[in-house]
Motif scaffolding. Structure first.
Motif, short mmCIF file in Angstrom:
data_model
loop_
_atom_site.label_atom_id
_atom_site.label_comp_id
_atom_site.label_asym_id
_atom_site.label_seq_id
_atom_site.Cartn_x
_atom_site.Cartn_y
_atom_site.Cartn_z
N ALA A 109 23.38 60.52 94.21
CA ALA A 109 22.01 60.48 93.69
C ALA A 109 21.22 61.69 94.16
O ALA A 109 20.48 62.31 93.38
CB ALA A 109 21.32 59.19 94.14
N LEU A 110 21.35 62.05 95.44
CA LEU A 110 20.64 63.22 95.97
C LEU A 110 21.07 64.49 95.23
O LEU A 110 20.23 65.35 94.93
CB LEU A 110 20.90 63.36 97.47
CG LEU A 110 20.32 62.26 98.36
CD1 LEU A 110 20.74 62.49 99.81
CD2 LEU A 110 18.80 62.21 98.26
N ALA A 111 22.36 64.59 94.94
CA ALA A 111 22.85 65.76 94.21
C ALA A 111 22.27 65.80 92.79
O ALA A 111 21.89 66.86 92.29
CB ALA A 111 24.38 65.74 94.16
N LYS A 112 22.19 64.63 92.15
CA LYS A 112 21.63 64.57 90.79
C LYS A 112 20.16 65.00 90.79
O LYS A 112 19.71 65.71 89.88
CB LYS A 112 21.75 63.14 90.26
CG LYS A 112 23.16 62.66 90.01
CD LYS A 112 23.60 62.98 88.60
CE LYS A 112 24.94 62.32 88.28
NZ LYS A 112 25.36 62.59 86.89
N VAL A 113 19.43 64.55 91.81
CA VAL A 113 18.00 64.86 91.87
C VAL A 113 17.77 66.36 92.06
O VAL A 113 16.76 66.90 91.62
CB VAL A 113 17.33 64.03 92.99
CG1 VAL A 113 15.91 64.51 93.27
CG2 VAL A 113 17.32 62.55 92.62
N GLN A 114 18.71 67.02 92.73
CA GLN A 114 18.60 68.47 92.89
C GLN A 114 18.74 69.20 91.55
O GLN A 114 18.21 70.30 91.37
CB GLN A 114 19.68 68.97 93.85
CG GLN A 114 19.50 68.52 95.29
CD GLN A 114 18.24 69.08 95.93
OE1 GLN A 114 17.91 70.25 95.73
NE2 GLN A 114 17.54 68.26 96.67
N GLN A 115 19.42 68.57 90.61
CA GLN A 115 19.72 69.21 89.33
C GLN A 115 18.78 68.79 88.20
O GLN A 115 18.62 69.51 87.22
CB GLN A 115 21.16 68.89 88.91
CG GLN A 115 22.21 69.34 89.92
CD GLN A 115 23.58 68.75 89.62
OE1 GLN A 115 23.77 68.08 88.61
NE2 GLN A 115 24.54 69.01 90.49
N ASN A 116 18.16 67.61 88.33
CA ASN A 116 17.37 67.05 87.23
C ASN A 116 16.07 66.47 87.74
O ASN A 116 15.96 66.08 88.91
CB ASN A 116 18.16 65.94 86.52
CG ASN A 116 19.52 66.40 86.03
OD1 ASN A 116 19.62 67.18 85.09
ND2 ASN A 116 20.57 65.93 86.68
N LEU B 135 16.47 56.85 100.00
CA LEU B 135 15.05 56.90 99.72
C LEU B 135 14.32 57.81 100.70
O LEU B 135 13.47 58.62 100.32
CB LEU B 135 14.45 55.49 99.76
CG LEU B 135 12.94 55.37 99.59
CD1 LEU B 135 12.49 55.95 98.26
CD2 LEU B 135 12.51 53.91 99.70
N LYS B 136 14.67 57.69 101.99
CA LYS B 136 14.05 58.56 103.00
C LYS B 136 14.28 60.03 102.67
O LYS B 136 13.37 60.85 102.73
CB LYS B 136 14.62 58.24 104.38
CG LYS B 136 14.20 56.91 104.97
CD LYS B 136 14.85 56.69 106.33
CE LYS B 136 14.47 55.34 106.93
NZ LYS B 136 15.16 55.11 108.23
N GLN B 137 15.52 60.35 102.31
CA GLN B 137 15.85 61.75 102.04
C GLN B 137 15.22 62.23 100.73
O GLN B 137 14.84 63.40 100.60
CB GLN B 137 17.36 61.94 102.03
CG GLN B 137 17.99 61.68 103.39
CD GLN B 137 19.39 62.26 103.52
OE1 GLN B 137 19.78 63.18 102.80
NE2 GLN B 137 20.15 61.72 104.46
N LEU B 138 15.08 61.34 99.77
CA LEU B 138 14.40 61.70 98.53
C LEU B 138 12.95 62.10 98.82
O LEU B 138 12.46 63.13 98.33
CB LEU B 138 14.43 60.53 97.55
CG LEU B 138 15.75 60.24 96.84
CD1 LEU B 138 15.67 58.92 96.09
CD2 LEU B 138 16.12 61.37 95.88
N ARG B 139 12.26 61.29 99.62
CA ARG B 139 10.86 61.58 99.92
C ARG B 139 10.73 62.82 100.80
O ARG B 139 9.82 63.63 100.61
CB ARG B 139 10.21 60.37 100.59
CG ARG B 139 10.06 59.15 99.68
CD ARG B 139 9.47 59.51 98.34
NE ARG B 139 9.16 58.34 97.51
CZ ARG B 139 9.25 58.33 96.20
NH1 ARG B 139 9.68 59.41 95.55
NH2 ARG B 139 8.93 57.25 95.51
N GLU B 140 11.63 62.96 101.76
CA GLU B 140 11.59 64.16 102.62
C GLU B 140 11.84 65.42 101.81
O GLU B 140 11.33 66.50 102.15
CB GLU B 140 12.62 64.03 103.74
CG GLU B 140 12.26 62.97 104.79
CD GLU B 140 13.39 62.70 105.76
OE1 GLU B 140 14.48 63.32 105.59
OE2 GLU B 140 13.20 61.88 106.68
N GLY B 141 12.63 65.29 100.75
CA GLY B 141 12.93 66.44 99.90
C GLY B 141 11.88 66.71 98.84
O GLY B 141 12.04 67.63 98.03
N GLY B 142 10.83 65.91 98.80
CA GLY B 142 9.74 66.14 97.87
C GLY B 142 9.90 65.48 96.51
O GLY B 142 9.14 65.78 95.59
N CYS B 143 10.86 64.57 96.36
CA CYS B 143 11.04 63.88 95.09
C CYS B 143 9.88 62.90 94.88
O CYS B 143 9.63 62.03 95.72
CB CYS B 143 12.37 63.13 95.08
SG CYS B 143 12.63 62.13 93.59
#
Length: 269
Positions: free
Chosen positions: A64-71, A91-99
């Motif tokens: 999922a994290l890889a997908k979010v980096q692309q889309n 979820l933590k990493q998504l928010r930390e990454g600015g998603c």
């Protein structure tokens, strides 16, 4: 982005529910479904109408994290229990990454503590398996609506959490979580979780806080009898009102009124 076609598998639920409106009729709403269960992914692909959603899938949190980096996704439907990386860590990493996508957590039945933790981390809502087609579509629609409301200037003084706002507006009429759940089409656990995440209070604490705000206004600005104020703000008896007021304010309603006239009443709510 991979768009999944609907399956014709008769074992999957069929739905005629209309999906949430997109920002543009020409652009399907991009949604990422994250789960390690192939049948669940197939079910969601069939459930989410392709006219309203561009559906992508990931089998675990790392993918999922890889997908979010692309889309860019508007909505992420994120399961809690997965191999390699669970939903909470993802979820933590998504928010930390600015998603900034709207995240709806998918849990097993009764896993309210995990849902509350996820909402504190920025999830918009949660839904328990198994869910109905209409239930999921309604959850997505409500989460997107909440985000739009949060982006608008709040001039009403009401909470941006719909459950809390409902109680603020109906504190006199509401007497139980069931009243709120029935009015808003939620479960009792969902009512409690949303209140806890938004205010840090229990349902009863929030209800008393809302009622006391009205009571304080009446104590400060009117000569209304305290027994009448108790009844008009939703308390069954003046004794109950006085006990709740004293526990929160540290003084009785009568003493508060006296102090307010002298300009030294305690700050209460």
């Amino acid at each position: 982005m991979t768009t999944r076609a609907h399956s014709n598998d008769d074992s999957m639920a069929n739905t005629s529910s209309s999906a949430p409106a997109t920002d543009s009729a020409a652009r399907p709403l991009p949604i990422l479904v994250v789960d390690d269960d192939d049948l669940f992914l197939k079910y969601c692909s069939q459930l989410l109408d392709e006219e309203a959603f561009a559906i992508d899938i990931a089998e675990d949190g790392l993918k999922a994290l890889a997908k979010v980096q692309q889309n860019d996704y508007e909505v992420i439907l994120l399961d809690v229990s997965m191999p390699h990386m669970d939903g909470i860590t993802c979820l933590k990493q998504l928010r930390e990454g600015g998603c900034n996508a709207v995240v709806i957590i998918v849990t097993g039945g009764g896993d309210v503590p995990t849902a509350v933790e996820a909402m504190k981390l920025g999830a918009a809502d949660y839904i328990e398996k198994p869910f109905s087609p209409g239930g999921l579509l309604a959850r997505i629609d409500e989460a997107l609506t909440k985000r739009r409301q949060a982006q608008e200037a709040d001039t009403s003084g009401l909470s941006r959490e719909p459950v809390v706002a409902y109680i603020q507006q109906h504190a006199i009429q509401v007497n139980s979580r069931r009243d709120v759940a029935d009015a808003m089409g939620l479960s009792l656990d969902q009512v409690s979780a949303r209140i806890q995440v938004s205010t840090g209070q229990s349902f009863r604490q929030l209800l008393h806080t809302c009622r006391l705000k009205t009571a304080i206004q009446l104590l400060e600005t009117t000569e209304m009898d305290i027994a009448r104020i108790a009844l008009d703000t939703g308390f069954a008896t003046v004794q109950h009102f006085s006990r709740v007021f004293s526990n929160i304010a540290g003084v009785s309603p009568r003493k508060y009124r006296q102090q307010s006239r002298l300009g030294n009443a305690p700050a209460v709510v």
